[in-house]
Design a protein around this motif. Sequence first.
Motif, short mmCIF file in Angstrom:
data_model
loop_
_atom_site.label_atom_id
_atom_site.label_comp_id
_atom_site.label_asym_id
_atom_site.label_seq_id
_atom_site.Cartn_x
_atom_site.Cartn_y
_atom_site.Cartn_z
N ARG A 294 38.79 53.68 60.30
CA ARG A 294 37.33 53.57 60.77
C ARG A 294 36.35 54.29 59.65
O ARG A 294 35.40 53.99 59.35
N ASN B 10 34.38 52.24 68.02
CA ASN B 10 34.14 50.87 66.97
C ASN B 10 33.39 51.25 65.83
O ASN B 10 32.76 52.35 65.92
N GLY C 183 32.23 40.00 64.45
CA GLY C 183 33.44 40.86 64.65
C GLY C 183 34.84 40.69 64.32
O GLY C 183 35.17 39.33 64.17
N HIS D 4 38.79 42.89 65.02
CA HIS D 4 39.44 44.10 65.57
C HIS D 4 40.20 44.94 64.46
O HIS D 4 40.94 43.90 63.73
N VAL E 17 30.58 44.35 63.69
CA VAL E 17 31.47 45.26 64.62
C VAL E 17 32.92 45.23 64.29
O VAL E 17 33.59 44.08 64.52
N PHE F 288 35.95 46.08 65.62
CA PHE F 288 36.34 46.78 67.13
C PHE F 288 37.63 47.54 67.08
O PHE F 288 38.54 47.00 66.41
N SER F 289 37.74 48.46 67.98
CA SER F 289 39.06 49.14 68.22
C SER F 289 39.69 48.95 69.69
O SER F 289 38.81 48.54 70.46
N GLU G 35 41.71 46.51 70.81
CA GLU G 35 41.77 45.30 71.18
C GLU G 35 43.18 45.21 71.68
O GLU G 35 43.45 44.47 72.74
N GLY H 257 37.83 48.52 73.26
CA GLY H 257 36.32 48.55 72.48
C GLY H 257 35.33 47.16 72.64
O GLY H 257 34.23 47.79 72.77
N SER H 258 35.70 46.26 72.64
CA SER H 258 34.73 44.97 72.83
C SER H 258 34.16 45.13 74.27
O SER H 258 32.93 44.74 74.39
N TYR I 182 31.73 47.71 74.32
CA TYR I 182 30.38 47.36 73.42
C TYR I 182 29.58 46.52 74.41
O TYR I 182 28.48 46.72 74.49
#
Length: 323
Positions: A61, A235, A251, A253, A308, A310-311, A313, A319-320, A323
């Motif tokens: 990240r 994220n 997005g 992941h 974005v 995402f983490s 996943e 994460g999504s 969000y």
Amino acid sequence: MTLFQRIVMAITIFGSLPAYAQKIKKSDKLVISQLESHISYLADDKLEGRRAGTPGEALARTYISKQFETIGLEPKGEKNGWLQEFPIFEGKDYHQNSYLFINGNEISREHFFPYALSPEKIVEGMPSIALKESGVPWFIDLAAEKEANQGNPHFDADNNIQSKIKAAADKGATALVLYNDPTHQYNPKQKGDPLPIPVFFIDSVASKKYLSDETESLEIKAKAGFKEKQRSGNNVIGYINNGAPYTILIGAHFDHLGYGEDGNSMLRTSEKLIHNGADDNASGTAALIELARMIKKDKAKKANYLFVAFSGEELGLFGSKYY
């Protein structure tokens, strides 16, 4: 060719550079080089598979944030930063909040566990191992159950236990104590409906000591209690504000399986191996970064863009969903 088509083309031919080297435009060679750089870093062993909530995810990240910053995106995470933190359910820990005493002797947490779906409850009684009476805990020998159903092709051990739990609760049992199955293990993330009564499993060490004589009556004092464990994922969010009336979200992941600690790996050996996740999804994250770079330079300003990474996943879209 649109920006999206260019990035797709770059990814498609990424693995075949020698054959295409003379046919690719200089600008696309640069894109391919940058894709290679992103993927090589994100899938490197030092990131240890980018499992959400680990130091490897933190390295990933940080890398993505710096790329977004270099491109010139606006941070749109929490507290004016790039990151949006979210909780990850780690399961239930029973060690500090559960106990089991048989005839006044405390059973070590190494030798028993409550089912994670058990209600948090204290149970006491003086049951006989062999008798199934209302108002006391019941005992079930899982080895005997399996042996009795050896020739039954429709026997499902898990479904059998669930039906036994329901039947015991319907007939007034205050708890269920299972024993004699070496394959039984504690599942901190046990899924399903909450159980009507606490269920405890005793391993062979404790069962041989206390449950060998089925005619015996035992003094039972037990508690099923849990503490939820959590870790945090993040994220990474960047924004291009073109002052447009609508925003397009793009997005991908960036997390992967780590060493497979969450039980979501296809590896079926006892080896501790890094799951590098170059394709799943370092490649998609690399494409996200390069799309952000291209769109930032693009002269068309018909939309705003939110990028974005995402983490979480791989754990179930944590994460999504957050969000």
